[in-house]
Scaffold this motif. Structure first.
Motif, short mmCIF file in Angstrom:
data_model
loop_
_atom_site.label_atom_id
_atom_site.label_comp_id
_atom_site.label_asym_id
_atom_site.label_seq_id
_atom_site.Cartn_x
_atom_site.Cartn_y
_atom_site.Cartn_z
N THR A 194 25.10 -41.87 3.39
CA THR A 194 24.36 -41.47 2.19
C THR A 194 24.87 -42.27 1.02
O THR A 194 26.03 -42.15 0.64
N ILE A 195 24.01 -43.12 0.45
CA ILE A 195 24.35 -43.86 -0.77
C ILE A 195 23.68 -43.12 -1.92
O ILE A 195 22.45 -43.02 -1.96
N ARG A 196 24.46 -42.59 -2.84
CA ARG A 196 23.92 -41.80 -3.94
C ARG A 196 23.20 -42.71 -4.94
O ARG A 196 23.66 -43.82 -5.22
N THR A 197 22.09 -42.21 -5.48
CA THR A 197 21.31 -42.96 -6.46
C THR A 197 21.08 -42.09 -7.69
O THR A 197 21.17 -40.87 -7.63
N ASP A 198 20.74 -42.75 -8.80
CA ASP A 198 20.42 -42.00 -10.02
C ASP A 198 18.95 -41.62 -9.99
O ASP A 198 18.25 -41.84 -9.01
#
Length: 198
Positions: free
Chosen positions: A100-104
């Motif tokens: 999981t790559i967190r994004t804004d």
């Protein structure tokens, strides 16, 4: 004259009865609509999970802790990096279940990711990849911690001397003004100035 008064009284009584019947129908419709709304509200709350029994919440918390015990936090991830590349980088540690790559809110990566493994033993191998390089950036790998709801750490705001210094929530305290002659010194006594029009 008597018969006309009786007819008018009967007409008024008929109108009143019709009005009462109409009001009863509207009241019945409003009650049915309110019941339908309550049912829809309960259904939405059930779907959203806001109404949960404590046993289900405890099971969900245990499940979350179990997943977090098999996950690592990866910091300083390159913004152009894809989940597949992160998975390939950590493939040597064990079987990767999810990346999981967190994004804004605009969909841009925040620069950190979470890697979940199938087995908890893979975490020790993944921690060995701390300070390894991916896309020319040194990764920071640490074990993922479990957030406990309602246990947010309170950090009070530090006063900013450029924004007015300390702010009190109680009564207003005017700022202490040092006299122009200096702190701890006594003023020199001068003769008062005389009025001069020019």
């Amino acid at each position: 004259m008597e018969p006309q008064d009786v007819d008018m009284a009967g007409a008024v009584a008929d109108d009143a009865a019709a009005d009462v019947e109409e009001m009863r129908k509207r009241l019945k419709e409003m009650e049915d609509e309110a019941a339908a709304l309550r049912e829809m509200h309960a259904k939405v709350e059930k779907e959203m999970g806001s109404v949960q029994d404590p046993a289900a919440a405890a099971v969900e918390q245990v499940n979350k802790e179990e997943i977090d015990s098999r996950s690592v936090f990866v910091g300083n991830v390159d913004y152009a990096c894809t989940p597949e590349e992160v998975q390939q980088h950590f493939q040597s540690c064990g079987t990767v279940n999810r990346v999981t790559i967190r994004t804004d809110k605009f969909g841009q990566p925040k620069g950190y990711a979470y890697v979940e493994f199938l087995e908890p033993e893979a975490i020790q191998e993944a921690l060995c990849l701390n300070e390894s390089e991916l896309h020319g950036r040194q990764l920071k790998v640490s074990a993922k911690r479990t957030n406990i709801p309602g246990m947010k750490q309170f950090r009070p705001r530090r006063p900013n001397p450029y924004m007015g210094g300390f702010r009190f929530r109680g009564a207003y305290l005017p700022p202490y003004i040092y006299p122009s002659y200096g702190y701890g010194k006594f003023p020199r006594f001068r003769m008062p100035m005389r009025y001069g029009p020019y």
